[in-house]
Motif scaffolding. Structure first.
Motif, PDB file in Angstrom:
ATOM      1  N   ASP A 118       0.830  -1.203   0.000  1.00  0.00           N
ATOM      2  CA  ASP A 118       0.000   0.000   0.000  1.00  0.00           C
ATOM      3  C   ASP A 118       0.867   1.257   0.000  1.00  0.00           C
ATOM      4  O   ASP A 118       1.748   1.409   0.846  1.00  0.00           O
ATOM      5  CB  ASP A 118      -0.910  -0.021   1.227  1.00  0.00           C
ATOM      6  CG  ASP A 118      -1.895   1.128   1.231  1.00  0.00           C
ATOM      7  OD1 ASP A 118      -2.434   1.455   0.157  1.00  0.00           O
ATOM      8  OD2 ASP A 118      -2.119   1.711   2.312  1.00  0.00           O
ATOM      9  N   GLY A 119       0.605   2.153  -0.959  1.00  0.00           N
ATOM     10  CA  GLY A 119       1.366   3.400  -1.052  1.00  0.00           C
ATOM     11  C   GLY A 119       2.763   3.239  -1.577  1.00  0.00           C
ATOM     12  O   GLY A 119       3.559   4.187  -1.533  1.00  0.00           O
ATOM     13  N   GLY A 120       3.079   2.057  -2.097  1.00  0.00           N
ATOM     14  CA  GLY A 120       4.452   1.795  -2.522  1.00  0.00           C
ATOM     15  C   GLY A 120       4.727   1.979  -3.989  1.00  0.00           C
ATOM     16  O   GLY A 120       5.851   1.731  -4.454  1.00  0.00           O
ATOM     17  N   VAL A 121       3.717   2.448  -4.768  1.00  0.00           N
ATOM     18  CA  VAL A 121       3.880   2.592  -6.218  1.00  0.00           C
ATOM     19  C   VAL A 121       3.295   3.921  -6.678  1.00  0.00           C
ATOM     20  O   VAL A 121       2.249   4.365  -6.175  1.00  0.00           O
ATOM     21  CB  VAL A 121       3.177   1.428  -6.969  1.00  0.00           C
ATOM     22  CG1 VAL A 121       3.168   1.657  -8.479  1.00  0.00           C
ATOM     23  CG2 VAL A 121       3.856   0.106  -6.647  1.00  0.00           C
ATOM     24  N   VAL A 122       3.975   4.561  -7.633  1.00  0.00           N
ATOM     25  CA  VAL A 122       3.439   5.748  -8.287  1.00  0.00           C
ATOM     26  C   VAL A 122       3.164   5.404  -9.745  1.00  0.00           C
ATOM     27  O   VAL A 122       3.779   4.486 -10.307  1.00  0.00           O
ATOM     28  CB  VAL A 122       4.393   6.954  -8.208  1.00  0.00           C
ATOM     29  CG1 VAL A 122       4.660   7.336  -6.763  1.00  0.00           C
ATOM     30  CG2 VAL A 122       5.706   6.676  -8.942  1.00  0.00           C
ATOM     31  N   ARG A 123       2.235   6.142 -10.340  1.00  0.00           N
ATOM     32  CA  ARG A 123       2.016   5.999 -11.772  1.00  0.00           C
ATOM     33  C   ARG A 123       2.288   7.345 -12.419  1.00  0.00           C
ATOM     34  O   ARG A 123       2.027   8.403 -11.862  1.00  0.00           O
ATOM     35  CB  ARG A 123       0.597   5.512 -12.076  1.00  0.00           C
ATOM     36  CG  ARG A 123      -0.500   6.478 -11.659  1.00  0.00           C
ATOM     37  CD  ARG A 123      -1.168   7.107 -12.859  1.00  0.00           C
ATOM     38  NE  ARG A 123      -2.312   7.907 -12.457  1.00  0.00           N
ATOM     39  CZ  ARG A 123      -2.331   9.220 -12.561  1.00  0.00           C
ATOM     40  NH1 ARG A 123      -1.267   9.875 -12.979  1.00  0.00           N
ATOM     41  NH2 ARG A 123      -3.417   9.899 -12.218  1.00  0.00           N
ATOM     42  N   LYS A 124       2.842   7.275 -13.629  1.00  0.00           N
ATOM     43  CA  LYS A 124       3.203   8.505 -14.320  1.00  0.00           C
ATOM     44  C   LYS A 124       2.984   8.343 -15.819  1.00  0.00           C
ATOM     45  O   LYS A 124       2.932   7.221 -16.335  1.00  0.00           O
ATOM     46  CB  LYS A 124       4.650   8.910 -14.032  1.00  0.00           C
ATOM     47  CG  LYS A 124       5.687   7.859 -14.399  1.00  0.00           C
ATOM     48  CD  LYS A 124       7.112   8.366 -14.174  1.00  0.00           C
ATOM     49  CE  LYS A 124       7.414   8.661 -12.736  1.00  0.00           C
ATOM     50  NZ  LYS A 124       8.854   9.007 -12.535  1.00  0.00           N
ATOM     51  N   LEU A 142       1.279  10.468  -9.509  1.00  0.00           N
ATOM     52  CA  LEU A 142       0.499  10.228  -8.303  1.00  0.00           C
ATOM     53  C   LEU A 142       0.828   8.866  -7.703  1.00  0.00           C
ATOM     54  O   LEU A 142       1.173   7.930  -8.426  1.00  0.00           O
ATOM     55  CB  LEU A 142      -1.001  10.259  -8.615  1.00  0.00           C
ATOM     56  CG  LEU A 142      -1.632  11.590  -9.018  1.00  0.00           C
ATOM     57  CD1 LEU A 142      -3.077  11.361  -9.434  1.00  0.00           C
ATOM     58  CD2 LEU A 142      -1.561  12.595  -7.881  1.00  0.00           C
ATOM     59  N   LYS A 143       0.686   8.760  -6.368  1.00  0.00           N
ATOM     60  CA  LYS A 143       0.728   7.446  -5.743  1.00  0.00           C
ATOM     61  C   LYS A 143      -0.529   6.672  -6.137  1.00  0.00           C
ATOM     62  O   LYS A 143      -1.618   7.229  -6.229  1.00  0.00           O
ATOM     63  CB  LYS A 143       0.786   7.568  -4.221  1.00  0.00           C
ATOM     64  CG  LYS A 143       2.177   7.757  -3.654  1.00  0.00           C
ATOM     65  CD  LYS A 143       2.148   7.661  -2.138  1.00  0.00           C
ATOM     66  CE  LYS A 143       3.547   7.807  -1.552  1.00  0.00           C
ATOM     67  NZ  LYS A 143       3.538   7.708  -0.073  1.00  0.00           N
ATOM     68  N   VAL A 144      -0.356   5.390  -6.362  1.00  0.00           N
ATOM     69  CA  VAL A 144      -1.501   4.535  -6.687  1.00  0.00           C
ATOM     70  C   VAL A 144      -2.274   4.258  -5.399  1.00  0.00           C
ATOM     71  O   VAL A 144      -1.745   3.680  -4.454  1.00  0.00           O
ATOM     72  CB  VAL A 144      -1.041   3.222  -7.334  1.00  0.00           C
ATOM     73  CG1 VAL A 144      -2.236   2.276  -7.542  1.00  0.00           C
ATOM     74  CG2 VAL A 144      -0.350   3.495  -8.657  1.00  0.00           C
ATOM     75  N   GLY A 145      -3.535   4.719  -5.393  1.00  0.00           N
ATOM     76  CA  GLY A 145      -4.404   4.504  -4.240  1.00  0.00           C
ATOM     77  C   GLY A 145      -5.687   3.829  -4.653  1.00  0.00           C
ATOM     78  O   GLY A 145      -5.779   3.214  -5.723  1.00  0.00           O
ATOM     79  N   GLN A 146      -6.722   3.961  -3.828  1.00  0.00           N
ATOM     80  CA  GLN A 146      -7.988   3.289  -4.104  1.00  0.00           C
ATOM     81  C   GLN A 146      -8.617   3.764  -5.408  1.00  0.00           C
ATOM     82  O   GLN A 146      -9.180   2.961  -6.161  1.00  0.00           O
ATOM     83  CB  GLN A 146      -8.955   3.513  -2.937  1.00  0.00           C
ATOM     84  CG  GLN A 146      -8.544   2.792  -1.662  1.00  0.00           C
ATOM     85  CD  GLN A 146      -9.568   2.968  -0.545  1.00  0.00           C
ATOM     86  OE1 GLN A 146     -10.494   3.779  -0.656  1.00  0.00           O
ATOM     87  NE2 GLN A 146      -9.395   2.218   0.534  1.00  0.00           N
ATOM     88  N   ASP A 147      -8.542   5.070  -5.683  1.00  0.00           N
ATOM     89  CA  ASP A 147      -9.142   5.589  -6.914  1.00  0.00           C
ATOM     90  C   ASP A 147      -8.469   4.989  -8.142  1.00  0.00           C
ATOM     91  O   ASP A 147      -9.143   4.619  -9.112  1.00  0.00           O
ATOM     92  CB  ASP A 147      -9.033   7.114  -6.964  1.00  0.00           C
ATOM     93  CG  ASP A 147      -9.946   7.796  -5.951  1.00  0.00           C
ATOM     94  OD1 ASP A 147     -10.851   7.109  -5.434  1.00  0.00           O
ATOM     95  OD2 ASP A 147      -9.742   8.988  -5.686  1.00  0.00           O
ATOM     96  N   GLU A 148      -7.130   4.905  -8.111  1.00  0.00           N
ATOM     97  CA  GLU A 148      -6.408   4.340  -9.255  1.00  0.00           C
ATOM     98  C   GLU A 148      -6.696   2.844  -9.396  1.00  0.00           C
ATOM     99  O   GLU A 148      -6.852   2.333 -10.502  1.00  0.00           O
ATOM    100  CB  GLU A 148      -4.898   4.579  -9.113  1.00  0.00           C
ATOM    101  CG  GLU A 148      -4.444   6.005  -9.389  1.00  0.00           C
ATOM    102  CD  GLU A 148      -4.884   6.984  -8.327  1.00  0.00           C
ATOM    103  OE1 GLU A 148      -4.954   6.592  -7.139  1.00  0.00           O
ATOM    104  OE2 GLU A 148      -5.185   8.141  -8.683  1.00  0.00           O
ATOM    105  N   MET A 149      -6.763   2.133  -8.258  1.00  0.00           N
ATOM    106  CA  MET A 149      -7.046   0.700  -8.322  1.00  0.00           C
ATOM    107  C   MET A 149      -8.426   0.434  -8.906  1.00  0.00           C
ATOM    108  O   MET A 149      -8.631  -0.549  -9.621  1.00  0.00           O
ATOM    109  CB  MET A 149      -6.939   0.083  -6.926  1.00  0.00           C
ATOM    110  CG  MET A 149      -5.529   0.060  -6.355  1.00  0.00           C
ATOM    111  SD  MET A 149      -4.351  -0.870  -7.383  1.00  0.00           S
ATOM    112  CE  MET A 149      -5.038  -2.526  -7.268  1.00  0.00           C
ATOM    113  N   ALA A 150      -9.378   1.320  -8.618  1.00  0.00           N
ATOM    114  CA  ALA A 150     -10.728   1.145  -9.145  1.00  0.00           C
ATOM    115  C   ALA A 150     -10.777   1.315 -10.655  1.00  0.00           C
ATOM    116  O   ALA A 150     -11.704   0.823 -11.310  1.00  0.00           O
ATOM    117  CB  ALA A 150     -11.680   2.135  -8.477  1.00  0.00           C
TER     118      ALA A 150
END
Length: 313
Positions: free
Chosen positions: A157-163, A176-184
């Protein structure tokens, strides 16, 4: 003669011009083919390259010692061409002629279009930097949602960013850090490849501006809310010159040499433990936000490289 490929009101060019002593011509590539003319003679007519400028002057390209390939814009084609096949053909022919013109020049380039084209590719940068001994984040480039999900799970959790590969004006994307919104929305990865990278803990962000053998490292100590992408917080950051460790500078010099770049804006991060992690090099990256806050003489270095027609890595 020094040729600068840019456009009007480019602040990065304006800061360099006062330090140049040779004749200079600033050309906007968008002026092809409506306002700029190409005259390339070969064979019985002799071998010579000319630009016919909008004010009626002719510029002898064989007399150009240095070219600064700063930033270019799209060709301004005649509106009478419409949007169909004729316009596509006119663009293609203009592109072929203009690239052929640049490739024919026996000049120092900062940077040559071929080197720029290769160096802009993030995958090329990552593999080369790693091979040269620079530390890089664990990285995945993919358009497969299942591979992305596995990579994200592996880093926690919180260990990856997307660009994004490249920010375009029409569709800007911040890192941004990959969070719940990105996972959805992870299934959307199948629509276009995405860069996923291990998040690197922050002590300092570095912008290293490399200019024909000189390196100017600038450190940014940002507020906590800018831990993922320091660019948004540059205005409130503490900014100061930074001395790179010898092995990191040597690796960056090797990278620039391998990519064939005379100029590059390099981003790294210093971790709390003192590791220096390479993120990317932008062949036409901005330098003013670093030089104006740190006092480093980057415009002067650019001018000096253009005046002498090169530099050694």
């Amino acid at each position: 003669m020094i040729l600068i490929l840019s456009f009007a009101d480019n602040a990065h060019v304006e800061r360099v011009l006062p330090h140049l002593h040779s004749p200079v011509e600033v050309i906007d590539v968008a002026d092809f083919p409506r306002r700029l003319g190409i005259l390339a003679y070969a064979g019985a007519s002799g071998d010579s390259l000319w630009l016919e400028l909008g004010d009626g002057r002719r510029l002898a390209l064989d007399e150009v010692r240095s070219v600064w390939n700063r930033r270019i814009r799209s060709f301004d084609l005649d509106p009478a061409l419409g949007d169909g096949t004729e316009r596509l053909f006119a663009w293609s022919e203009t592109q072929e002629a203009v690239l052929g013109l640049w490739y024919a020049l026996d000049s120092f380039w900062m940077n040559h279009p071929l080197a720029d084209e290769r160096a802009q590719r993030k995958l090329t940068q990552h593999r080369l930097a790693h091979r040269l001994g620079l530390e890089i984040p664990d990285t995945l480039i993919t358009n497969r949602p299942d591979a992305a999900a596995e990579f994200i799970a592996r880093h926690g959790d919180g260990g990856v960013v997307r660009k994004a590969f490249r920010n375009i004006v029409e569709a800007p994307r911040e890192t941004l850090k990959v969070g719940q919104d990105e996972m959805a929305r992870l299934e959307a990865v199948r629509l276009a490849p995405v860069i996923f990278q291990e998040y690197i803990p922050l002590a300092l962000d570095l912008r290293v501006t490399a200019v024909a053998g000189e390196m100017f490292a600038t450190a940014f100590r940002s507020e906590p809310q800018y831990e993922v992408d320091y660019r948004s917080g540059v205005g409130s950051a503490e900014v100061f010159p930074y001395t790179l460790p010898d092995e990191v500078e040597a690796g960056l010099r090797a990278l620039m040499r391998e990519l064939g770049l005379a100029y590059g804006a390099i981003d790294l991060r210093v971790t709390p433990e003192g590791r220096h992690v390479f993120f990317e090099v932008n062949p036409a990256g901005e330098y003013l936000f670093a030089s104006e806050r740190s006092g480093q003489p980057i415009p002067q270095a650019i001018a000096a490289a253009l005046e002498r027609g090169g530099g050694e890595w």
